[in-house]
Design a protein around this motif. Structure first.
Motif, PDB file in Angstrom:
ATOM      1  N   ARG A  12       0.856  -1.054   0.089  1.00  0.00           N
ATOM      2  CA  ARG A  12      -0.221   0.332   0.036  1.00  0.00           C
ATOM      3  C   ARG A  12       0.637   1.441   0.463  1.00  0.00           C
ATOM      4  O   ARG A  12       0.593   2.526  -0.501  1.00  0.00           O
ATOM      5  CB  ARG A  12      -0.476  -0.099   1.485  1.00  0.00           C
ATOM      6  N   GLN A  21      -4.187   5.164  -6.176  1.00  0.00           N
ATOM      7  CA  GLN A  21      -5.549   4.146  -4.736  1.00  0.00           C
ATOM      8  C   GLN A  21      -5.379   2.771  -4.667  1.00  0.00           C
ATOM      9  O   GLN A  21      -6.077   2.350  -5.607  1.00  0.00           O
ATOM     10  CB  GLN A  21      -6.430   5.564  -5.403  1.00  0.00           C
ATOM     11  N   TRP A  23      -7.827   0.558  -2.210  1.00  0.00           N
ATOM     12  CA  TRP A  23      -8.426  -0.017  -1.426  1.00  0.00           C
ATOM     13  C   TRP A  23      -8.367  -1.519  -1.128  1.00  0.00           C
ATOM     14  O   TRP A  23      -8.236  -1.963  -1.774  1.00  0.00           O
ATOM     15  CB  TRP A  23      -9.635   0.870  -1.524  1.00  0.00           C
ATOM     16  N   ARG A  24      -8.429  -1.923   0.455  1.00  0.00           N
ATOM     17  CA  ARG A  24      -8.690  -2.986   0.567  1.00  0.00           C
ATOM     18  C   ARG A  24      -9.804  -3.358   0.705  1.00  0.00           C
ATOM     19  O   ARG A  24     -11.008  -3.042   0.761  1.00  0.00           O
ATOM     20  CB  ARG A  24      -8.877  -2.821   2.138  1.00  0.00           C
ATOM     21  N   ASN A  25     -10.195  -3.777  -0.147  1.00  0.00           N
ATOM     22  CA  ASN A  25     -11.716  -4.947  -0.104  1.00  0.00           C
ATOM     23  C   ASN A  25     -11.389  -6.513   0.134  1.00  0.00           C
ATOM     24  O   ASN A  25     -11.964  -7.746  -0.279  1.00  0.00           O
ATOM     25  CB  ASN A  25     -10.893  -5.848  -2.276  1.00  0.00           C
ATOM     26  N   GLY A  60      -7.580  -1.015  -7.295  1.00  0.00           N
ATOM     27  CA  GLY A  60      -8.253   0.866  -7.358  1.00  0.00           C
ATOM     28  C   GLY A  60      -7.719   1.232  -8.637  1.00  0.00           C
ATOM     29  O   GLY A  60      -8.131  -0.036  -9.771  1.00  0.00           O
TER      30      GLY A  60
END
Length: 129
Positions: A12, A21, A23-25, A60
């Motif tokens: 990250r 960008q 994001w945690r999924n 992202g």
């Protein structure tokens, strides 16, 4: 913190340095207060779909400046990173890993960037910038 969690945090940070960008999924299912099953996460519309295709840990957009035929415009490219512990390798018998690979292959197949990462250095093999 597990080895995979450490790698994920390093990935990250590396992605942020590239201007991406991600994001945690989170993906899963649970009962709501009425007893209905609520599914969440990409590629998790049903238990059957989730068994066949498992979405990546991180999803992202990675900025990429395209070439002259795109007039030098910066575009965002869908990016999916599946983080694994250091030393992990995909094997034919790893059902979860194979389902995760199917998701990554779908992303790459439509022009995105995706892959397994066991170390932030692995990003160099995934990100085509």
């Amino acid at each position: 913190m597990s080895n995979e969690a450490v790698v994920q945090q390093q990935v990250r940070l590396a992605m942020a340095r590239l201007g991406a960008q991600v994001w945690r999924n989170q993906s899963g299912a649970m009962e709501d207060k009425t007893g209905r099953i609520v599914r969440f996460g990409l590629s998790n519309d049903s238990a059957a779909l989730n068994a066949a295709i498992k979405s990546a840990d991180l999803v992202g957009i990675t900025p990429m400046t395209v070439q002259a035929h795109h007039v030098g415009r910066t575009v965002g490219v869908f990016t999916a990173i599946e983080v694994k512990r250091p030393g992990w390798h995909l094997t034919p018998g790893d059902k979860r890993g194979q389902a995760q690979k199917r998701f990554l292959d779908i992303v790459v197949g439509v022009g995105g960037m995706a892959g397994f990462v066991t170390d932030p250095a692995d990003l160099a093999n995934i990100l085509v910038l």
